[in-house]
Write an enzyme that holds these catalytic residues in place. Structure first.
Site, PDB file in Angstrom:
ATOM      1  N   SER A   1      -6.798   4.416  -1.702  1.00  0.00           N
ATOM      2  CA  SER A   1      -6.623   2.960  -1.695  1.00  0.00           C
ATOM      3  C   SER A   1      -7.897   2.205  -2.032  1.00  0.00           C
ATOM      4  O   SER A   1      -7.833   1.105  -2.596  1.00  0.00           O
ATOM      5  CB  SER A   1      -6.126   2.501  -0.318  1.00  0.00           C
ATOM      6  OG  SER A   1      -4.870   3.043  -0.021  1.00  0.00           O
TER       7      SER A   1
ATOM      8  N   ASP B   1       2.055   2.585   3.559  1.00  0.00           N
ATOM      9  CA  ASP B   1       1.248   3.780   3.300  1.00  0.00           C
ATOM     10  C   ASP B   1       1.109   4.644   4.544  1.00  0.00           C
ATOM     11  O   ASP B   1       1.259   5.871   4.496  1.00  0.00           O
ATOM     12  CB  ASP B   1      -0.125   3.329   2.812  1.00  0.00           C
ATOM     13  CG  ASP B   1      -1.142   4.446   2.739  1.00  0.00           C
ATOM     14  OD1 ASP B   1      -1.089   5.232   1.778  1.00  0.00           O
ATOM     15  OD2 ASP B   1      -2.008   4.530   3.643  1.00  0.00           O
TER      16      ASP B   1
ATOM     17  N   HIS C   1       2.198   8.553   5.277  1.00  0.00           N
ATOM     18  CA  HIS C   1       1.267   9.588   5.741  1.00  0.00           C
ATOM     19  C   HIS C   1       1.814  10.287   6.986  1.00  0.00           C
ATOM     20  O   HIS C   1       1.573  11.485   7.192  1.00  0.00           O
ATOM     21  CB  HIS C   1      -0.095   8.979   6.056  1.00  0.00           C
ATOM     22  CG  HIS C   1      -0.943   8.709   4.858  1.00  0.00           C
ATOM     23  ND1 HIS C   1      -1.187   9.648   3.878  1.00  0.00           N
ATOM     24  CD2 HIS C   1      -1.619   7.585   4.469  1.00  0.00           C
ATOM     25  CE1 HIS C   1      -1.976   9.135   2.951  1.00  0.00           C
ATOM     26  NE2 HIS C   1      -2.250   7.878   3.279  1.00  0.00           N
TER      27      HIS C   1
ATOM     28  N   ASP D   1      -1.089   0.087  -4.793  1.00  0.00           N
ATOM     29  CA  ASP D   1      -2.344   0.709  -5.188  1.00  0.00           C
ATOM     30  C   ASP D   1      -2.149   2.137  -5.667  1.00  0.00           C
ATOM     31  O   ASP D   1      -2.855   2.608  -6.553  1.00  0.00           O
ATOM     32  CB  ASP D   1      -3.366   0.650  -4.047  1.00  0.00           C
ATOM     33  CG  ASP D   1      -2.775   1.057  -2.705  1.00  0.00           C
ATOM     34  OD1 ASP D   1      -1.566   1.341  -2.622  1.00  0.00           O
ATOM     35  OD2 ASP D   1      -3.534   1.059  -1.710  1.00  0.00           O
ATOM     36  N   HIS D   2      -1.185   2.820  -5.090  1.00  0.00           N
ATOM     37  CA  HIS D   2      -0.922   4.212  -5.449  1.00  0.00           C
ATOM     38  C   HIS D   2       0.469   4.588  -4.950  1.00  0.00           C
ATOM     39  O   HIS D   2       1.131   3.800  -4.264  1.00  0.00           O
ATOM     40  CB  HIS D   2      -1.971   5.146  -4.839  1.00  0.00           C
ATOM     41  CG  HIS D   2      -2.085   5.007  -3.340  1.00  0.00           C
ATOM     42  ND1 HIS D   2      -1.139   5.510  -2.475  1.00  0.00           N
ATOM     43  CD2 HIS D   2      -3.003   4.384  -2.566  1.00  0.00           C
ATOM     44  CE1 HIS D   2      -1.475   5.210  -1.237  1.00  0.00           C
ATOM     45  NE2 HIS D   2      -2.604   4.523  -1.258  1.00  0.00           N
TER      46      HIS D   2
ATOM     47  N   ASP E   1       0.845  -1.201   0.000  1.00  0.00           N
ATOM     48  CA  ASP E   1       0.000   0.000   0.000  1.00  0.00           C
ATOM     49  C   ASP E   1       0.878   1.248   0.000  1.00  0.00           C
ATOM     50  O   ASP E   1       1.715   1.439   0.883  1.00  0.00           O
ATOM     51  CB  ASP E   1      -0.907   0.001   1.232  1.00  0.00           C
ATOM     52  CG  ASP E   1      -2.108   0.909   1.064  1.00  0.00           C
ATOM     53  OD1 ASP E   1      -1.930   2.068   0.660  1.00  0.00           O
ATOM     54  OD2 ASP E   1      -3.231   0.454   1.317  1.00  0.00           O
TER      55      ASP E   1
END
Length: 570
Positions: free
Chosen positions: A129, A352, A356, A393-394, A79
């Site tokens: 996501s 992920d 963040h 996913d990104h 992720d």
């Protein structure tokens, strides 16, 4: 477009779904590079779910996915694992192993097939996501926040009920294959949820999060959908991750973390419901219990009240939580014993979350943990019958910058030169005479201005500011700051409470049957079609419903109602 697939012998799709539940029927080996006609549309207005599905099928078939003969499929999802994350993690692990780092490879980087995936949502240049994983699991791109539904309004429950999209996990279940989910997030979080749940809004993880209107219109929260999907021998037989709070009531103290309580207001203890529905199953909350559950018919592992810990913290704290590699090994062993082939999704979710939080150390460390998990899967499976696909996913806004010398610590300050013709061997300096790090973020909590949570200067993990009190006044002097410390937050240009996603392409790596289709630049929803087309049992299940063209390529949008039993009554 000329329909070149007419050059190929047609494939009869007279299979029955019942036949798919036993030994897969014989299917004539399809030719590679099958062409599927896709109508031209005006973007984005013409991008219907049916168009997305056919477009993704065309990309996969043209690349040769129909030539695959996979018995098992494992999808690893890092992720937020941008290409910069992969490169920096590769170097970090190489340096931990005593090398200069640049020459090192993470486990999946030795795979023979590589591609790039475009990650945008139907309504967003930079995605989230939920929408991206929905594209991967259903073959159809959707809106930001969507979980297993076609594009619409994220707060409109009634509209979403007519837009539920079948996932490859649900397709595999209908085809008689075993299925499993592994994640280091809450198992109701966006990525794992997109394999089994159907809601327009990713935040509807428990009943208390559902708006009253959504309840009245018939939407079910994600945790309940997971338990409902796992009844009567259906659904994933092994689910491992975090998030006990989504399954416990507000009156229940968490048995392992008694200072915390559940979130459910409907009075339903969903863990107890799962246990009653699986009398031969095992509910586990620790690595030791997971190891002892070998042989159980079904396994539900919830190892934390919330998300599981970062791998670094799990080790440092002596946590009872299993590693991602341990969970992967257990899941493969469990699913392999079913004997009918399997589909497994494994997510390294906290890459992920560390991004963040503006903390490159934990993001890279969890990427290395994902590499360990992929290596475990490689050792436990054969490339002859198991398709392993690794992707993200990104992306994120992590930057890999400056001109550090070969072997410079990837988490350290740039030591080399500040230009192509600078003097090597010394700390590179900015125009104010200050050193800077190789890794930086474009935005996030690492901005060095004063916030309501920490004073001006370098920031440390955890830092969740709600307000910026003063802008950064120049850059802080990092000469005596240990930027390799696990709690150091890399500098960020734009002050945000949480660093944002990036809109750039992500990598895709694959080995095994059908992996030859992983090449070039793909729309993200085409990954679903590569997995389905490369797995005869999944193809057969769709062809049995008359959803394939004359070459056996699944091109028509499946209706989820025709593949599954209705959910249990409340």
């Amino acid at each position: 477009m000329t329909n070149l697939h007419l050059r190929l012998l047609p494939l009869a799709c007279s299979l029955t779904l019942a036949a798919c539940a036993g030994t897969p029927p014989a299917i004539a080996p399809p030719a590679a590079n099958v062409m599927v006609e896709v109508p031209a549309v005006v973007h984005p207005a013409g991008e219907t779910p049916a168009w997305w599905y056919r477009s993704g099928a065309a990309q996969a078939a043209q690349r040769g996915a129909m030539g695959g003969n996979a018995r098992n499929v494992i999808v690893f999802l890092g992720d937020g694992m941008s290409l910069a994350t992969v490169a920096a993690a590769r170097i970090l692990e190489g340096q931990r192993n005593g090398g200069s780092g640049e020459e090192h490879l993470l486990s999946w980087e030795a795979f023979p097939a590589t591609a790039l995936a475009k990650t945008y949502n139907t309504d967003a240049q930079t995605p989230d996501s939920a929408g991206t994983m929905t594209a991967i699991t259903t073959g159809v791109k959707s809106h930001m926040g969507a979980i297993g539904v076609y594009a619409g309004n994220k707060n409109d429950c009634a509209d979403s009920l007519g837009k539920q999209a079948q996932t490859w996990l649900e397709l595999a279940d209908a085809a008689g294959m075993a299925t499993g989910i592994v994640s280091t997030s809450r198992v109701t979080h966006a990525t794992p949820a997109a394999t089994y749940a159907h809601v327009p809004n990713r935040n509807w993880e428990n009943d208390a999060a559902l708006p009253p209107r959504a309840v009245a219109e018939g939407c079910r929260d994600i945790a309940r959908q997971l338990v409902d999907a796992s009844r009567d021998g259906r659904g994933p037989s092994i689910v491992l991750g975090g998030g006990r709070k989504q399954f416990l009531t507000t009156t229940q103290a968490d048995p392992q973390q008694p200072d915390k309580r559940g979130l459910r207001r409907d009075g339903r203890d969903l863990i107890a419901e799962w246990q009653r529905a699986h009398p031969q199953g095992a509910y586990v909350t620790s690595a030791a219990q997971l190891a002892a559950a070998a042989g159980a018919g079904s396994v539900l592992g919830l190892f934390n009240h919330d998300h599981m810990q970062y791998d670094r913290d799990r080790i440092a704290n002596g946590s009872a939580e299993p590693s991602l590699a341990e969970m992967t090994r257990v899941a493969i062993d469990h699913l392999s014993r079913k004997g009918e082939g399997y589909v497994l999704m494994v997510e390294a979710a906290r890459i992920d979350m560390a991004h963040h939080e503006g903390n490159a150390f934990r993001a890279l460390d969890d990427t290395i943990a994902l590499s360990d998990a992929v290596r475990a899967a490689m050792q436990a499976t054969s490339a002859d019958d198991t398709l392993i696909l690794v992707t993200a996913d990104h992306a994120h806004t992590l930057g890999f910058v400056g001109y550090p010398a070969r072997g410079n610590p990837i988490l350290g300050k740039v030591r080399g030169s500040s230009s192509f013709d600078g003097e090597p061997g010394k700390l590179a300096l900015d125009l104010d005479g200050q050193p800077y790090t190789t890794l930086v973020y474009a935005n996030g909590p690492g901005n060095t201005g004063a916030s309501d949570a920490q004073p001006a200067g370098p920031k440390r993990y955890p830092h969740w500011p709600k307000q910026q009190l003063a802008p950064a006044s120049g850059r802080p002097d990092l000469a005596d700051v240990d930027t390799t410390d696990p709690d150091y937050l890399q500098e960020a240009l734009v002050p945000l409470g949480a660093e944002s996603h990036g809109g750039d392409d992500v990598g895709v790596w694959a080995r095994g049957p059908g992996s030859q289709a992983v090449r070039g630049t793909l729309e993200q929803n085409a990954l679903y079609h590569i997995l389905v087309q490369a797995t005869p049992r999944l193809r057969a299940a769709l062809c049995a419903k008359q959803l394939c063209d004359g070459n056996g390529v699944p091109v028509e949008l499946p209706r989820i109602e025709t593949f599954r039993q209705p959910p249990p009554s409340p």
